[in-house]
Design an enzyme around this catalytic site. Structure first.
Site, PDB file in Angstrom:
ATOM      1  N   SER A 131       0.777  -1.107  -0.075  1.00  0.00           N
ATOM      2  CA  SER A 131      -0.168   0.187  -0.048  1.00  0.00           C
ATOM      3  C   SER A 131       0.709   1.333   0.027  1.00  0.00           C
ATOM      4  O   SER A 131       0.385   2.300  -0.685  1.00  0.00           O
ATOM      5  CB  SER A 131      -1.139   0.009   1.093  1.00  0.00           C
ATOM      6  N   HIS A 177       1.879   5.192   4.166  1.00  0.00           N
ATOM      7  CA  HIS A 177       0.845   5.744   3.308  1.00  0.00           C
ATOM      8  C   HIS A 177       1.365   7.155   3.006  1.00  0.00           C
ATOM      9  O   HIS A 177       1.324   7.502   1.632  1.00  0.00           O
ATOM     10  CB  HIS A 177      -0.630   5.720   3.733  1.00  0.00           C
TER      11      HIS A 177
END
Length: 249
Positions: A131, A177
Site C-alpha cells: 500500500s 501511506h
C-alpha cells in the site's frame, strides 16, 4: 517517432508490469501461507519475519533489503486482496502513461519513500504491504489530474476511501501511506515538468534526486542505532528476534 504520452512514453495498451507486480505479491503471500501452515496467520512464516520492515533490524542490524522486501508481504487474504485490487485499478492506467521503465521507477521510489517515512517516524511495529507504493501511485494520479486539469472526482473518491481505511482500521501504517503519497507526487512532478529538451535525462535526474534524498534520510536515521547482530528464534510457536551488540561475543 510515433505518438507519446505526457510523460514521454510510447502509447501502449500494455499492463504487463502491473500484472507481474501483482503476481509476485501473490506468490510470496502463498509461500508465507505454506510456511505458516495458515491462511490467516502467515505472519508466523519465517520468510515474513526475515523480510518485514522494522527499524532496529533494518538500521541497527543492517538488513537494508527490508526497505523493499516488506512491500511484497501481506497479513492475511483480505490485505493481499485489497492491495492487489487497488494496484490493478490504479496501476494499469499509470503504466500506460509512464511506460514500463518510468512506471517501475515511480513504483519502487514510492516504496522507498513509504519505508523511509516508517523508519523516520514509525513506532517500531513491523510493517508490510504494497500500500505504500500504491499510495505513491495515488500521489502520481493527483499530479496528473492537476497537470491536465482533469475532473478530480475519481481522484477525490479514491483519496477519501483510502484515507478512511488508513485512519480507521487498526494496524495500518499511516506513515507508510503518507510517505508513499508524497514521494509518488514528487517523482511524477519531476517527470511531467522536466524540460522537453533531453527529457529522459532530466526525468532520470529528477527521479534520482528524490531517491538519493530518501537514502540520505535513512542513512542519517541509521546513525542513531547501535550496530547489532540479530537472529529470529521460534519461541512457543512464534518467531521472536534476539539481538546483541555486534562487538560482543
Amino acid at each position: 517517432m510515433g505518438s507519446r504520452t505526457i510523460a514521454g512514453a510510447r502509447l501502449s495498451n500494455s499492463y504487463t508490469v502491473t500484472a507481474t507486480l501483482i503476481a509476485v505479491n501473490v506468490v510470496i503471500f502463498l509461500i508465507t501461507v505454506i510456511q505458516a501452515k495458515s491462511l490467516f496467520d502467515n505472519n508466523l512464516a519465517l520468510l515474513q519475519v526475515r523480510l518485514y520492515l522494522q527499524p532496529v533490524l533494518t538500521l541497527g542490524a543492517g538488513e537494508w533489503w527490508r526497505v523493499f522486501t516488506s512491500g511484497f508481504l501481506h497479513y492475511g487474504p483480505i490485505h493481499i486482496a485489497a492491495n492487489a485490487f487497488s494496484l490493478w485499478m490504479i496501476g494499469r492506467a499509470l503504466e500506460q502513461v509512464f511506460g514500463k521503465i518510468r512506471y517501475l521507477a515511480l513504483y519502487f521510489v514510492s516504496m522507498l519513500g513509504a519505508s523511509t517515512a516508517v523508519l523516520l517516524f514509525g513506532d517500531g511495529t513491523p510493517t508490510v504491504g504494497a500500500s505504500g507504493a500504491i499510495f505513491g501511485l495515488l500521489g502520481s494520479y493527483a499530479v496528473i489530474t492537476l497537470k491536465l486539469r482533469l475532473n478530480p472526482t475519481a481522484l477525490l473518491i479514491n483519496l477519501v476511501i483510502n484515507a478512511y481505511i488508513t485512519f480507521s482500521i487498526p494496524g495500518i501504517s499511516i506513515w507508510a501511506h503518507v510517505g508513499g503519497l508524497v514521494t509518488g507526487a514528487l517523482v511524477t512532478a519531476a517527470m511531467l515538468y522536466a524540460p522537453a529538451r533531453n527529457l529522459v535525462r532530466w526525468q532520470a535526474i529528477g527521479t534520482a534526486v528524490v531517491a538519493i534524498a530518501l537514502v540520505g534520510l535513512i542513512g542519517w536515521r541509521a546513525t542513531e542505532f547501535p550496530s547489532l547482530d540479530c537472529s529470529p528464534q521460534l519461541v512457543q510457536g512464534d518467531y521472536k528476534y534476539f539481538c546483541k551488540s555486534s562487538g560482543s561475543s
